[in-house]
Design a protein around this motif. Structure first.
Motif, PDB file in Angstrom:
ATOM      1  N   MET A 258      -4.073 -12.370  -9.712  1.00  0.00           N
ATOM      2  CA  MET A 258      -3.927 -13.024  -8.420  1.00  0.00           C
ATOM      3  C   MET A 258      -2.965 -12.192  -7.583  1.00  0.00           C
ATOM      4  O   MET A 258      -1.989 -11.640  -8.107  1.00  0.00           O
ATOM      5  N   ALA A 259      -3.223 -12.098  -6.292  1.00  0.00           N
ATOM      6  CA  ALA A 259      -2.306 -11.409  -5.382  1.00  0.00           C
ATOM      7  C   ALA A 259      -1.215 -12.380  -4.980  1.00  0.00           C
ATOM      8  O   ALA A 259      -1.483 -13.408  -4.347  1.00  0.00           O
ATOM      9  N   ALA A 260       0.016 -12.073  -5.345  1.00  0.00           N
ATOM     10  CA  ALA A 260       1.118 -12.997  -5.075  1.00  0.00           C
ATOM     11  C   ALA A 260       1.366 -13.175  -3.594  1.00  0.00           C
ATOM     12  O   ALA A 260       1.575 -14.292  -3.108  1.00  0.00           O
ATOM     13  N   HIS A 261       1.341 -12.055  -2.853  1.00  0.00           N
ATOM     14  CA  HIS A 261       1.644 -12.141  -1.420  1.00  0.00           C
ATOM     15  C   HIS A 261       1.075 -10.923  -0.728  1.00  0.00           C
ATOM     16  O   HIS A 261       0.633  -9.965  -1.370  1.00  0.00           O
ATOM     17  N   CYS A 262       1.060 -10.966   0.594  1.00  0.00           N
ATOM     18  CA  CYS A 262       0.727  -9.797   1.395  1.00  0.00           C
ATOM     19  C   CYS A 262       2.025  -9.325   2.028  1.00  0.00           C
ATOM     20  O   CYS A 262       2.649 -10.053   2.804  1.00  0.00           O
ATOM     21  N   SER A 263       2.439  -8.133   1.682  1.00  0.00           N
ATOM     22  CA  SER A 263       3.736  -7.634   2.138  1.00  0.00           C
ATOM     23  C   SER A 263       3.651  -7.134   3.580  1.00  0.00           C
ATOM     24  O   SER A 263       2.581  -7.038   4.177  1.00  0.00           O
ATOM     25  N   ALA A 264       4.809  -6.767   4.123  1.00  0.00           N
ATOM     26  CA  ALA A 264       4.878  -6.243   5.477  1.00  0.00           C
ATOM     27  C   ALA A 264       4.506  -4.765   5.539  1.00  0.00           C
ATOM     28  O   ALA A 264       4.421  -4.211   6.638  1.00  0.00           O
ATOM     29  N   GLU A 265       4.316  -4.124   4.402  1.00  0.00           N
ATOM     30  CA  GLU A 265       3.880  -2.725   4.389  1.00  0.00           C
ATOM     31  C   GLU A 265       2.453  -2.655   4.919  1.00  0.00           C
ATOM     32  O   GLU A 265       1.556  -3.366   4.451  1.00  0.00           O
ATOM     33  N   GLY A 266       2.237  -1.799   5.905  1.00  0.00           N
ATOM     34  CA  GLY A 266       0.987  -1.808   6.656  1.00  0.00           C
ATOM     35  C   GLY A 266      -0.277  -1.724   5.827  1.00  0.00           C
ATOM     36  O   GLY A 266      -1.276  -2.375   6.143  1.00  0.00           O
ATOM     37  N   GLY A 267      -0.284  -0.929   4.768  1.00  0.00           N
ATOM     38  CA  GLY A 267      -1.506  -0.739   4.001  1.00  0.00           C
ATOM     39  C   GLY A 267      -1.826  -1.848   3.024  1.00  0.00           C
ATOM     40  O   GLY A 267      -2.923  -1.849   2.444  1.00  0.00           O
ATOM     41  N   HIS A 268      -0.916  -2.806   2.837  1.00  0.00           N
ATOM     42  CA  HIS A 268      -1.135  -3.773   1.765  1.00  0.00           C
ATOM     43  C   HIS A 268      -2.317  -4.699   2.042  1.00  0.00           C
ATOM     44  O   HIS A 268      -3.127  -4.977   1.154  1.00  0.00           O
ATOM     45  N   ALA A 269      -2.428  -5.193   3.280  1.00  0.00           N
ATOM     46  CA  ALA A 269      -3.550  -6.081   3.597  1.00  0.00           C
ATOM     47  C   ALA A 269      -4.876  -5.361   3.395  1.00  0.00           C
ATOM     48  O   ALA A 269      -5.841  -5.929   2.854  1.00  0.00           O
ATOM     49  N   ARG A 270      -4.938  -4.094   3.799  1.00  0.00           N
ATOM     50  CA  ARG A 270      -6.162  -3.309   3.617  1.00  0.00           C
ATOM     51  C   ARG A 270      -6.457  -3.107   2.135  1.00  0.00           C
ATOM     52  O   ARG A 270      -7.599  -3.211   1.694  1.00  0.00           O
ATOM     53  N   LEU A 271      -5.422  -2.867   1.364  1.00  0.00           N
ATOM     54  CA  LEU A 271      -5.605  -2.671  -0.075  1.00  0.00           C
ATOM     55  C   LEU A 271      -6.106  -3.941  -0.738  1.00  0.00           C
ATOM     56  O   LEU A 271      -7.023  -3.898  -1.581  1.00  0.00           O
ATOM     57  N   LEU A 272      -5.535  -5.085  -0.386  1.00  0.00           N
ATOM     58  CA  LEU A 272      -5.984  -6.351  -0.978  1.00  0.00           C
ATOM     59  C   LEU A 272      -7.446  -6.620  -0.652  1.00  0.00           C
ATOM     60  O   LEU A 272      -8.194  -7.155  -1.473  1.00  0.00           O
ATOM     61  N   ALA A 273      -7.866  -6.241   0.567  1.00  0.00           N
ATOM     62  CA  ALA A 273      -9.277  -6.413   0.928  1.00  0.00           C
ATOM     63  C   ALA A 273     -10.169  -5.566   0.019  1.00  0.00           C
ATOM     64  O   ALA A 273     -11.222  -6.023  -0.434  1.00  0.00           O
ATOM     65  N   HIS A 274      -9.751  -4.343  -0.257  1.00  0.00           N
ATOM     66  CA  HIS A 274     -10.532  -3.489  -1.157  1.00  0.00           C
ATOM     67  C   HIS A 274     -10.558  -4.067  -2.576  1.00  0.00           C
ATOM     68  O   HIS A 274     -11.569  -3.941  -3.277  1.00  0.00           O
ATOM     69  N   LEU A 275      -9.460  -4.681  -2.985  1.00  0.00           N
ATOM     70  CA  LEU A 275      -9.392  -5.264  -4.327  1.00  0.00           C
ATOM     71  C   LEU A 275     -10.093  -6.616  -4.405  1.00  0.00           C
ATOM     72  O   LEU A 275     -10.277  -7.161  -5.499  1.00  0.00           O
ATOM     73  N   GLY A 276     -10.446  -7.186  -3.251  1.00  0.00           N
ATOM     74  CA  GLY A 276     -11.106  -8.490  -3.225  1.00  0.00           C
ATOM     75  C   GLY A 276     -10.189  -9.637  -3.589  1.00  0.00           C
ATOM     76  O   GLY A 276     -10.634 -10.642  -4.139  1.00  0.00           O
ATOM     77  N   LEU A 277      -8.900  -9.506  -3.257  1.00  0.00           N
ATOM     78  CA  LEU A 277      -7.908 -10.523  -3.609  1.00  0.00           C
ATOM     79  C   LEU A 277      -7.300 -11.137  -2.352  1.00  0.00           C
ATOM     80  O   LEU A 277      -6.902 -10.418  -1.427  1.00  0.00           O
ATOM     81  N   ALA A 278      -7.232 -12.457  -2.327  1.00  0.00           N
ATOM     82  CA  ALA A 278      -6.620 -13.177  -1.207  1.00  0.00           C
ATOM     83  C   ALA A 278      -5.192 -13.546  -1.583  1.00  0.00           C
ATOM     84  O   ALA A 278      -4.973 -14.223  -2.591  1.00  0.00           O
ATOM     85  N   PRO A 279      -4.198 -13.115  -0.824  1.00  0.00           N
ATOM     86  CA  PRO A 279      -2.806 -13.379  -1.197  1.00  0.00           C
ATOM     87  C   PRO A 279      -2.449 -14.858  -1.133  1.00  0.00           C
ATOM     88  O   PRO A 279      -2.953 -15.596  -0.292  1.00  0.00           O
ATOM     89  N   LEU A 280      -1.576 -15.273  -2.038  1.00  0.00           N
ATOM     90  CA  LEU A 280      -1.115 -16.655  -2.042  1.00  0.00           C
ATOM     91  C   LEU A 280      -0.100 -16.919  -0.946  1.00  0.00           C
ATOM     92  O   LEU A 280      -0.002 -18.040  -0.447  1.00  0.00           O
ATOM     93  N   LEU A 281       0.678 -15.900  -0.582  1.00  0.00           N
ATOM     94  CA  LEU A 281       1.767 -16.073   0.372  1.00  0.00           C
ATOM     95  C   LEU A 281       1.750 -14.970   1.426  1.00  0.00           C
ATOM     96  O   LEU A 281       1.331 -13.846   1.153  1.00  0.00           O
ATOM     97  N   HIS A 282       2.237 -15.306   2.612  1.00  0.00           N
ATOM     98  CA  HIS A 282       2.494 -14.340   3.682  1.00  0.00           C
ATOM     99  C   HIS A 282       3.930 -14.578   4.146  1.00  0.00           C
ATOM    100  O   HIS A 282       4.184 -15.449   4.973  1.00  0.00           O
ATOM    101  N   LEU A 283       4.862 -13.811   3.610  1.00  0.00           N
ATOM    102  CA  LEU A 283       6.275 -14.028   3.900  1.00  0.00           C
ATOM    103  C   LEU A 283       6.955 -12.808   4.517  1.00  0.00           C
ATOM    104  O   LEU A 283       8.187 -12.792   4.658  1.00  0.00           O
ATOM    105  N   ALA A 284       6.174 -11.802   4.900  1.00  0.00           N
ATOM    106  CA  ALA A 284       6.712 -10.571   5.497  1.00  0.00           C
ATOM    107  C   ALA A 284       7.733  -9.892   4.583  1.00  0.00           C
ATOM    108  O   ALA A 284       8.657  -9.239   5.048  1.00  0.00           O
ATOM    109  N   MET A 285       7.557 -10.049   3.275  1.00  0.00           N
ATOM    110  CA  MET A 285       8.440  -9.397   2.316  1.00  0.00           C
ATOM    111  C   MET A 285       8.027  -7.942   2.131  1.00  0.00           C
ATOM    112  O   MET A 285       6.849  -7.603   2.254  1.00  0.00           O
ATOM    113  N   ARG A 286       8.978  -7.069   1.815  1.00  0.00           N
ATOM    114  CA  ARG A 286       8.673  -5.660   1.531  1.00  0.00           C
ATOM    115  C   ARG A 286       9.744  -5.051   0.629  1.00  0.00           C
ATOM    116  O   ARG A 286      10.091  -3.892   0.745  1.00  0.00           O
ATOM    117  N   LEU A 287      10.257  -5.853  -0.286  1.00  0.00           N
ATOM    118  CA  LEU A 287      11.336  -5.405  -1.154  1.00  0.00           C
ATOM    119  C   LEU A 287      10.829  -4.707  -2.404  1.00  0.00           C
ATOM    120  O   LEU A 287      11.440  -3.772  -2.903  1.00  0.00           O
TER     121      LEU A 287
END
Length: 322
Positions: A258-287
């Motif tokens: 499962m994708a825990a979250h979508c980070s604030a790093e620009g490529g992460h949302a695109r990567l999750l789309a390629h992996l076919g995973l919908a993030p559980l959280l959107h918290l603008a984290m990038r730690l």
């Protein structure tokens, strides 16, 4: 590779249909409960043993000015992890995770990927095995995180190699780069792709040429977890990038993730789309560090509590839907 237990999912879904709530009213919490039932093989899954692993490695490419922080921070933060003073320590304590810290050859940075393969075959295999060996077979759920100054650059290169595009498509601000720093990172990624692209034969070769020790270790842990039927919460951009070369060749490899979250790093949302995973959280984290996954683990606990502890309509003597 093992698949989810369809029978356990069916029985858990039948239970969900009888709980005292409108069907689907708990949204993705219901999906999480069924997902966990499938990988545990139990109608009522438990989260008695939650494991988090933070892998750490140093990168020669950091010398190219692709990070806002100096390379020595990797070693310093590993010390902070061991002392319990980092964000992941606090979040792991809060979600009830047993946290394992795995530094890998911090005194030997990988090679600069824009000029040479990051690792030899032996070094990459050692890192993969370190990741696989760190997984506790008793775990009900695993999350993996990382520490490695400069590691968003190899992560961007791995994504570009796996799913197409160039540095501009995948390289972001990382730990807080300014515009000239991002431009340097884009150039380094493009140089690495030009140098290695024609020589990459398989996912292992992608990891060893473009990755890093902690990145390969995360991939090893994720693949090993699949073999042990342990579900995985993927953290941010780098954790997801670790599995990108394998997922590009074998898309089913993330079925237990499962994708825990979508980070604030620009490529992460695109990567999750390629992996076919919908993030559980959107918290603008990038730690990084597994921090987003540790937060999402509390959603998993909530989902399993509702699934296990709610009464059925019959038990509560409540009328069901007409």
């Amino acid at each position: 590779m093992p698949a989810a237990d369809a029978g356990a999912i069916a029985v858990a879904a039948a239970r969900q249909a009888q709980l005292t709530k409108p069907a689907g009213s708990l949204g993705r919490l219901e999906e999480i409960a069924l997902f966990m039932a499938g990988w545990s093989g139990r109608e009522i899954p438990a989260l008695d043993h939650l494991q988090g692993i933070v892998f750490a490695g140093n990168h020669g490419v950091a010398a190219k000015g692709v990070s806002a922080y100096p390379p020595e921070v990797t070693v310093q933060m590993v010390g902070n992890f061991h002392q319990g003073g980092a964000a992941i320590n606090a979040l792991a304590r809060t979600c009830g995770a047993h946290l394992t810290i795995v530094p890998i050859d911090l005194h030997r940075p990988t090679q600069d990927i824009s000029g040479a393969p990051a690792m030899s075959e032996e070094e990459c295999l050692t890192a993969l095995n370190a990741g696989a060996g760190a997984v506790d077979p008793r775990a009900d759920l695993l999350f993996v995180g990382e520490m490695g100054i400069g590691n968003t650059t190899p992560a961007a290169a791995l994504c570009a190699q796996a799913f197409g595009g160039g540095g501009a498509d995948w390289a972001g601000r990382g730990t807080g780069l300014d515009a000239p720093g991002v431009a340097r990172k884009v150039a380094v990624v493009d140089e690495a792709l030009a140098l290695h692209g024609a020589d990459i034969r398989d996912p292992f070769d992608a990891l060893r040429r473009l990755g890093g020790r902690e990145i390969a270790a995360m991939a090893g842990a994720i693949v090993a977890s699949r073999g042990m039927r342990i579900p995985v919460l993927l953290d941010g951009f780098i954790a997801c990038a670790s599995i990108a070369p394998i997922a590009a060749a074998e898309p089913d490899i993330t079925a237990h993730c499962m994708a825990a979250h979508c980070s604030a790093e620009g490529g992460h949302a695109r990567l999750l789309a390629h992996l076919g995973l919908a993030p559980l959280l959107h918290l603008a984290m990038r730690l990084g560090e597994g921090s987003g996954a540790a937060v999402a683990a509390q959603l998993v606990r909530s989902a399993l509590a509702a699934h296990a502890e709610m009464a059925t309509f019959a038990q509560a003597e409540v009328a069901g839907a007409l």
